[in-house]
Write an enzyme that holds these catalytic residues in place. Sequence first.
Site, PDB file in Angstrom:
ATOM      1  N   HIS A 167       0.801  -1.237   0.000  1.00 22.98           N
ATOM      2  CA  HIS A 167       0.000   0.000   0.000  1.00 22.98           C
ATOM      3  C   HIS A 167       0.825   1.275   0.000  1.00 22.98           C
ATOM      4  CE1 HIS A 167      -3.991  -1.845   0.987  1.00 22.98           C
ATOM      5  NE2 HIS A 167      -3.216  -2.782   1.522  1.00 22.98           N
ATOM      6  N   LYS A 218      -8.849  13.682   5.176  1.00 22.27           N
ATOM      7  CA  LYS A 218      -8.004  12.486   5.114  1.00 22.27           C
ATOM      8  C   LYS A 218      -6.991  12.611   6.247  1.00 22.27           C
ATOM      9  CE  LYS A 218      -6.950  13.778   0.742  1.00 22.27           C
ATOM     10  NZ  LYS A 218      -7.086  12.661  -0.157  1.00 22.27           N
ATOM     11  N   THR A 260      -8.752   6.563  -1.813  1.00 25.76           N
ATOM     12  CA  THR A 260     -10.073   5.976  -2.061  1.00 25.76           C
ATOM     13  C   THR A 260     -11.160   7.018  -1.835  1.00 25.76           C
ATOM     14  OG1 THR A 260      -9.882   5.073   0.177  1.00 25.76           O
ATOM     15  CG2 THR A 260      -9.575   3.533  -1.644  1.00 25.76           C
ATOM     16  N   LYS A 292     -14.937   8.184  -3.663  1.00 26.33           N
ATOM     17  CA  LYS A 292     -16.210   8.436  -2.970  1.00 26.33           C
ATOM     18  C   LYS A 292     -16.804   9.778  -3.388  1.00 26.33           C
ATOM     19  CE  LYS A 292     -14.323   5.696   0.738  1.00 26.33           C
ATOM     20  NZ  LYS A 292     -13.500   5.690   1.954  1.00 26.33           N
TER      21      LYS A 292
HETATM   22  C1  Z16 Z   1      -2.714   3.216   4.802  1.00 27.55           C
HETATM   23  O1  Z16 Z   1      -3.933   3.658   5.154  1.00 27.55           O
HETATM   24  C2  Z16 Z   1      -2.282   3.260   3.476  1.00 27.55           C
HETATM   25  C3  Z16 Z   1      -1.037   2.799   3.168  1.00 27.55           C
HETATM   26  C4  Z16 Z   1      -0.209   2.287   4.164  1.00 27.55           C
HETATM   27  O2  Z16 Z   1       0.999   1.843   3.847  1.00 27.55           O
HETATM   28  C5  Z16 Z   1      -0.613   2.246   5.475  1.00 27.55           C
HETATM   29  C6  Z16 Z   1      -1.867   2.694   5.783  1.00 27.55           C
HETATM   30 CL1  Z16 Z   1      -2.429   2.612   7.400  1.00 27.55          CL
HETATM   31  C7  Z16 Z   1      -3.235   3.765   2.420  1.00 27.55           C
HETATM   32  C8  Z16 Z   1      -2.590   4.532   1.283  1.00 27.55           C
HETATM   33  O3  Z16 Z   1      -1.888   5.639   1.790  1.00 27.55           O
HETATM   34  C9  Z16 Z   1      -3.675   4.990   0.313  1.00 27.55           C
HETATM   35  O4  Z16 Z   1      -3.121   5.648  -0.788  1.00 27.55           O
HETATM   36  C10 Z16 Z   1      -4.490   3.797  -0.172  1.00 27.55           C
HETATM   37  O5  Z16 Z   1      -5.604   4.226  -0.910  1.00 27.55           O
HETATM   38  C11 Z16 Z   1      -4.983   2.985   1.011  1.00 27.55           C
HETATM   39  O6  Z16 Z   1      -3.914   2.632   1.866  1.00 27.55           O
HETATM   40  C12 Z16 Z   1      -5.666   1.697   0.566  1.00 27.55           C
HETATM   41  O7  Z16 Z   1      -4.884   0.999  -0.335  1.00 27.55           O
END
Ligand code: Z16
Length: 837
Positions: free
Chosen positions: A374, A567, A678, A682
């Site tokens: 992620h 965010k 994400t 939305k």
């Molecule tokens: C997180 O919320 C995300 C990445 C990460 O390494 C750790 C956490 Cl807690 C997020 C990303 O920053 C975001 O871009 C992405 O949409 C989301 O994860 C779901 O994939």
Amino acid sequence: EKAKWPKETVELWTRLSKKEANDVETIQRSIIHHVTTTLARAAYNLDNFSAYQAVALSTRDRLISRWNETQGQLSKKDPKRVYYLSLEFLLGRSMDNALLNMGLKDTYGKSIEQLGFNMEDIIESEVDAALGNGGLGRLAACYMDSLATLEYPAWGYGLRYNYGIFQQRIVDGYQTEFPDYWLNFDNPWELPRLDISIQISFGGHVQTSQDEYGVTRHNWIAGQSVQAIAYDVPIPGYHTENCNNIRLWRSKPTKTFDLTSFNEGNYERAVEDATNAERITSVLYPNDNTMAGKELRLKQQYFWTAASLHDIVRRFKKSMREWSDLPDQVAIQLNDTHPTLAIVELQRILVDVEMLSWDDAWDIVTRTFAFTNHTVLPEAMEKWSVPMFEYLLPRHLQIIFDINLYFLQKVELKFPNDRGLLNRMSIIEEAQPQQIRMAHLAVVGSHKINGVAALHSDLIKTTIFKDFVMYYGEEKFVNKTNGITPRRWLHQANPQLSTLITETLNSDKWLKDLSLLRGLEKKVPDAEFRKKWRAIKRANKVRLAELIKERCHVEVSPDALFDVQVKRIHEYKRQFMNILAVIHRYRTIKSMTPAQKASVQPRVVIFGGKAAPGYYIAKLVIKLINSVAAVVNQDPAVGDLLKVVFIPDYNVSVAEVIVPASDISQHISTAGTEASGTSNMKFVLNGGLIIGTLDGANIEILEEIGEDNIFIFGCAAQEVEDLRHAQRYRGVPMDPALQGVISAIEKGVFEDPKIFQPLISTLTVGKDFYLISADFASYITANQQVDIAYKNQDEWSKKSIRCTANMGKFSSDRSVKEYADEIWNIKPYTVIDEGFL
Ligand code: Z16
């Protein structure tokens, strides 16, 4: 066993276990039954919260019967299942969602109304389940909704924290954290399974011996142990009988807790150990996209993965299959590196306990696991110090070293004499002390690795996993662009828009096939339709204005342009750049003649989000936003042309009010830093336009909705390194408009400028890592284009409709189906309503 019962007994059970009907009177009886028995209250003289509890319990009964039916039928059929391991599930409220998904919202609404209560008030009484930080945790929740809706046999595994993400209050403009003790009242959305208890061990040492064939055996003699107790959270699919499960583990002292200490007469020591056992699942770590490295966090990770694997293996063993069949029965998805220890634990079970050969075991392990990455941010990469790890998990450390040894031997065979390569690819980083690189372990132990948006999946192949792509080949690295559930994020959060869409498309099929939204395109030229569309957005803005009045004590006009950035607060997300541009806007308005002011587009700038409690710079950004708001909102020279608010304690329920009410939202991370995002999806799904950089899923949203319906600015990901270099070594001066803004802060226009010095320092030439100065001019221009476009309301509405119409791709149903087909190899299984509990 049913089979052994006499016929009369079976008949009696069958006759009396018919499910409750779903007519208004039966539902009312069930609510009143819970009021008078479960809650032990009088059926009159109830407050909203007690009414909520009773309605929740009645809803829960219906969830449980679906849960039972689903799990019973799946046990018999025993298809391949997927297990989604996530340390975070950011579910939010459950009642409204459960009623909508089960198709019972209207009937419950009527039932409640007649009993003298109002559905909306009752819904508002529920507290959020906030067992997550942000995007990653909410993604897990959306995926659980889609898995159930698409009828996939899936379970989530996580931790049942006593404290979810902290509650944020703003005191004197600063964030202060308060505990989120969400279990204060009974939680009706979980089923405690006090009988399901698994012993989890820590510490101790490893005993080595030779077996009768001369093979070395490893026996882990653990130091301490705790119990894992299961709590099941039913996840109903939308308009299906299928009801999946999230199993959350809670830590408890073992039943025979520290008998030795007792016997030595050390009562206090024994009770102290018991308290330590409970600490493991006490609190969610409040970091989004940063690694903390605390021992208790590692304990959480092992406790959770060991309990989950034990459960998965136990279920597999019931089927009496060969171990080599495990990957045909079980897929395990690792949500980030947090559950990577599951790879090591399964290898340990297969080799040490089940006595498989190392190679056979490793083949099974790697065909079972897949890993989602992620982030590419270095500060977020999980690393564990070898000495700490050895102290907690001595046998697992040996296994990791063996995995690494065999892996590096193969790398050496393929690419001989490249020590630099071995160093870079090693699971162990040669630092002082040595560190375990969890991302490398996850890549080596999985058959598929995926990023979460097209750009991000490309980036991981050229940056953090470049060497691994060269070694394994491209096929192991795939993209699965994130998605969101349209049930919660449109149908539930924006009921008026949902109704209009269903009327327009003459069907509600779009809720299960979001590509059908394309049918809205034909309504773009229809002025009547555009008027309705606008009226709904306005009603949603009125609702948000009320929330702002309540929480921020600021009055905002629903006729102004609502500009939202909500965010987690992070330097890479550049809320700082947003508030700097707001200051620029403020200064511009202040310098205007009355005639010039008359043509300014009024704007309400709305911020929300939590900063990690230890993230000093992020917390200063919150303070700056509040200081700017305090000055701007009371300046008569500005009036309604500009308002700034920071909505405290942003969470899922607040998002459900904010998202449908935005005209424009900001997704402005430095290109290449936001893996997907994400909330961008939305907002656009709800007809909100976005202003954003060429980052994460913004790029794919642009491709779907077209460049006329999105405001893109700033540098591209490929330019970032060059820009940083130019800034560092060629001393590119600061953007002049930005310079003006900084001077204003330094002159003390917004409180004592000393407070903000550390923040301003991050913009020093050569240090502006997130390139705020480089992107500032194009950001200001993009915001001006927003103002101009918004002036033409009719054209704006066309854009807004086109946005919603073209968001089909971003349903989490699409994402989940791609995972199922291309990574998990699982098929849906439709549960049949048998009418019995
Ligand atoms: C997180 O919320 C995300 C990445 C990460 O390494 C750790 C956490 Cl807690 C997020 C990303 O920053 C975001 O871009 C992405 O949409 C989301 O994860 C779901 O994939």
